[in-house]
Design a protein around this motif. Structure first.
Motif, PDB file in Angstrom:
ATOM      1  N   GLU A  54       0.856  -1.188   0.000  1.00  0.00           N
ATOM      2  CA  GLU A  54       0.000   0.000   0.000  1.00  0.00           C
ATOM      3  C   GLU A  54       0.887   1.230   0.000  1.00  0.00           C
ATOM      4  N   GLY A  55       0.299   2.351  -0.395  1.00  0.00           N
ATOM      5  CA  GLY A  55       1.016   3.615  -0.293  1.00  0.00           C
ATOM      6  C   GLY A  55       1.220   4.305  -1.624  1.00  0.00           C
ATOM      7  N   ASP A  56       2.016   5.359  -1.584  1.00  0.00           N
ATOM      8  CA  ASP A  56       2.213   6.221  -2.750  1.00  0.00           C
ATOM      9  C   ASP A  56       2.772   5.487  -3.966  1.00  0.00           C
ATOM     10  N   LEU A  57       3.668   4.532  -3.751  1.00  0.00           N
ATOM     11  CA  LEU A  57       4.242   3.800  -4.897  1.00  0.00           C
ATOM     12  C   LEU A  57       3.191   3.029  -5.678  1.00  0.00           C
ATOM     13  N   MET A  58       2.120   2.616  -5.006  1.00  0.00           N
ATOM     14  CA  MET A  58       1.086   1.837  -5.681  1.00  0.00           C
ATOM     15  C   MET A  58       0.245   2.693  -6.630  1.00  0.00           C
ATOM     16  N   GLU A  59       0.454   4.019  -6.581  1.00  0.00           N
ATOM     17  CA  GLU A  59      -0.219   4.899  -7.540  1.00  0.00           C
ATOM     18  C   GLU A  59       0.447   4.831  -8.913  1.00  0.00           C
ATOM     19  N   GLU A  60       1.695   4.338  -8.955  1.00  0.00           N
ATOM     20  CA  GLU A  60       2.430   4.264 -10.214  1.00  0.00           C
ATOM     21  C   GLU A  60       2.874   2.856 -10.590  1.00  0.00           C
ATOM     22  N   TYR A  61       2.913   1.969  -9.599  1.00  0.00           N
ATOM     23  CA  TYR A  61       3.433   0.628  -9.843  1.00  0.00           C
ATOM     24  C   TYR A  61       2.422  -0.429  -9.429  1.00  0.00           C
ATOM     25  N   LYS A  62       2.281  -1.424 -10.279  1.00  0.00           N
ATOM     26  CA  LYS A  62       1.417  -2.558  -9.960  1.00  0.00           C
ATOM     27  C   LYS A  62       2.057  -3.413  -8.867  1.00  0.00           C
ATOM     28  N   SER A  63       3.380  -3.518  -8.929  1.00  0.00           N
ATOM     29  CA  SER A  63       4.131  -4.233  -7.897  1.00  0.00           C
ATOM     30  C   SER A  63       5.479  -3.550  -7.714  1.00  0.00           C
ATOM     31  N   PHE A  64       5.989  -3.647  -6.475  1.00  0.00           N
ATOM     32  CA  PHE A  64       7.272  -3.025  -6.177  1.00  0.00           C
ATOM     33  C   PHE A  64       7.899  -3.767  -5.011  1.00  0.00           C
ATOM     34  N   ALA A  65       9.126  -4.257  -5.203  1.00  0.00           N
ATOM     35  CA  ALA A  65       9.844  -4.972  -4.140  1.00  0.00           C
ATOM     36  C   ALA A  65      11.280  -4.479  -4.085  1.00  0.00           C
ATOM     37  N   ALA A  66      11.830  -4.483  -2.873  1.00  0.00           N
ATOM     38  CA  ALA A  66      13.227  -4.094  -2.666  1.00  0.00           C
ATOM     39  C   ALA A  66      13.928  -5.218  -1.920  1.00  0.00           C
ATOM     40  N   THR A  67      15.062  -5.658  -2.457  1.00  0.00           N
ATOM     41  CA  THR A  67      15.867  -6.686  -1.807  1.00  0.00           C
ATOM     42  C   THR A  67      17.222  -6.090  -1.458  1.00  0.00           C
ATOM     43  N   ILE A  68      17.648  -6.365  -0.230  1.00  0.00           N
ATOM     44  CA  ILE A  68      18.943  -5.921   0.266  1.00  0.00           C
ATOM     45  C   ILE A  68      19.777  -7.169   0.524  1.00  0.00           C
ATOM     46  N   LEU A  69      20.945  -7.246  -0.079  1.00  0.00           N
ATOM     47  CA  LEU A  69      21.888  -8.340   0.131  1.00  0.00           C
ATOM     48  C   LEU A  69      23.220  -7.706   0.510  1.00  0.00           C
ATOM     49  N   VAL A  70      23.716  -8.026   1.705  1.00  0.00           N
ATOM     50  CA  VAL A  70      24.949  -7.404   2.185  1.00  0.00           C
ATOM     51  C   VAL A  70      26.035  -8.467   2.280  1.00  0.00           C
ATOM     52  N   SER A  71      27.157  -8.199   1.605  1.00  0.00           N
ATOM     53  CA  SER A  71      28.273  -9.151   1.549  1.00  0.00           C
ATOM     54  C   SER A  71      29.544  -8.486   2.041  1.00  0.00           C
ATOM     55  N   PRO A  72      30.424  -9.272   2.662  1.00  0.00           N
ATOM     56  CA  PRO A  72      31.718  -8.692   3.061  1.00  0.00           C
ATOM     57  C   PRO A  72      32.541  -8.344   1.822  1.00  0.00           C
ATOM     58  N   LYS A  73      33.302  -7.258   1.924  1.00  0.00           N
ATOM     59  CA  LYS A  73      34.218  -6.919   0.840  1.00  0.00           C
ATOM     60  C   LYS A  73      35.343  -7.946   0.836  1.00  0.00           C
ATOM     61  N   SER A  74      35.807  -8.299  -0.330  1.00  0.00           N
ATOM     62  CA  SER A  74      36.824  -9.349  -0.424  1.00  0.00           C
ATOM     63  C   SER A  74      38.226  -8.848  -0.079  1.00  0.00           C
ATOM     64  N   GLU A  75      38.524  -7.588  -0.399  1.00  0.00           N
ATOM     65  CA  GLU A  75      39.903  -7.120  -0.251  1.00  0.00           C
ATOM     66  C   GLU A  75      40.221  -6.524   1.113  1.00  0.00           C
ATOM     67  N   ASP A  76      39.239  -5.974   1.815  1.00  0.00           N
ATOM     68  CA  ASP A  76      39.515  -5.398   3.131  1.00  0.00           C
ATOM     69  C   ASP A  76      38.227  -5.359   3.945  1.00  0.00           C
ATOM     70  N   SER A  77      38.267  -4.650   5.073  1.00  0.00           N
ATOM     71  CA  SER A  77      37.087  -4.606   5.925  1.00  0.00           C
ATOM     72  C   SER A  77      35.979  -3.805   5.256  1.00  0.00           C
ATOM     73  N   GLY A  78      34.796  -3.980   5.767  1.00  0.00           N
ATOM     74  CA  GLY A  78      33.639  -3.299   5.200  1.00  0.00           C
ATOM     75  C   GLY A  78      32.780  -4.268   4.416  1.00  0.00           C
ATOM     76  N   SER A  79      31.777  -3.709   3.751  1.00  0.00           N
ATOM     77  CA  SER A  79      30.781  -4.538   3.072  1.00  0.00           C
ATOM     78  C   SER A  79      30.314  -3.863   1.793  1.00  0.00           C
ATOM     79  N   ILE A  80      29.618  -4.660   1.015  1.00  0.00           N
ATOM     80  CA  ILE A  80      28.931  -4.163  -0.171  1.00  0.00           C
ATOM     81  C   ILE A  80      27.439  -4.418   0.045  1.00  0.00           C
ATOM     82  N   VAL A  81      26.644  -3.334  -0.006  1.00  0.00           N
ATOM     83  CA  VAL A  81      25.192  -3.461   0.078  1.00  0.00           C
ATOM     84  C   VAL A  81      24.685  -3.484  -1.357  1.00  0.00           C
ATOM     85  N   HIS A  82      24.064  -4.587  -1.730  1.00  0.00           N
ATOM     86  CA  HIS A  82      23.510  -4.728  -3.076  1.00  0.00           C
ATOM     87  C   HIS A  82      21.994  -4.578  -2.983  1.00  0.00           C
TER      88      HIS A  82
END
Length: 157
Positions: free
Chosen positions: A92-120
């Motif tokens: 529900e909400g404002d996005l449903m005024e323009e989109y029939k469906s809307f999904a967001a996926t967050i996948l967080v992986s460690p960076k390979s070369e040093d500390s930290g992460s990549i949020v995809h």
């Protein structure tokens, strides 16, 4: 079946300094704290039904997009702590005024070369018609939110 011009998928990677577990924890169990990290973008997130971090739970967001106050009600579709993955589907909400469906996926992986992460981030959507723009500005919003959350997590440590 929907026209291929109506169905879209946008993806972006955001480098952060926090660990995958820290970042994913914010979206799985501490959504009600997200607005403290980026109040100019997120005004609030409330649990509407269920439990934080549980599939099937429903959360209600108040946010600013393109300079306007917006609302969204989302169901948590997937939570995988081992993969640091979470998926929300807007119901529900404002996005449903323009989109029939809307999904967001967050996948967080460690960076390979040093500390930290990549949020995809992956935004999957189906527009109501060809006159609706692809949500590039929403993709920029999630990048900015990711950076704000990261700054908060790093400062807290």
């Amino acid at each position: 079946m929907a026209s291929s011009t109506l169905i879209g998928n946008l993806e972006v990677d955001v480098e952060i300094k926090a660990s995958p577990e820290q970042f994913c924890e914010m979206f799985a169990h501490k959504l009600h704290h997200v607005h403290h990290t980026c109040y100019d973008k997120i005004q609030g997130c409330d649990l509407h039904e269920g439990e934080w971090g549980k599939v099937g739970s429903i959360v209600h967001w108040s946010y600013v997009h393109d300079g306007k106050a917006k609302k969204a009600k989302e169901v948590v579709e997937a939570v995988d702590p081992d993969k640091n993955l979470i998926t929300f589907r807007v119901i529900e909400g404002d996005l449903m005024e323009e989109y029939k469906s809307f999904a967001a996926t967050i996948l967080v992986s460690p960076k390979s070369e040093d500390s930290g992460s990549i949020v995809h981030w992956t935004l999957e959507y189906e527009k109501l018609h060809d006159g609706i723009a692809h949500p590039e500005t929403l993709l920029q919003l999630v990048q900015d939110i990711s950076k704000d959350i990261d700054a908060h997590l790093i400062q807290a440590n």
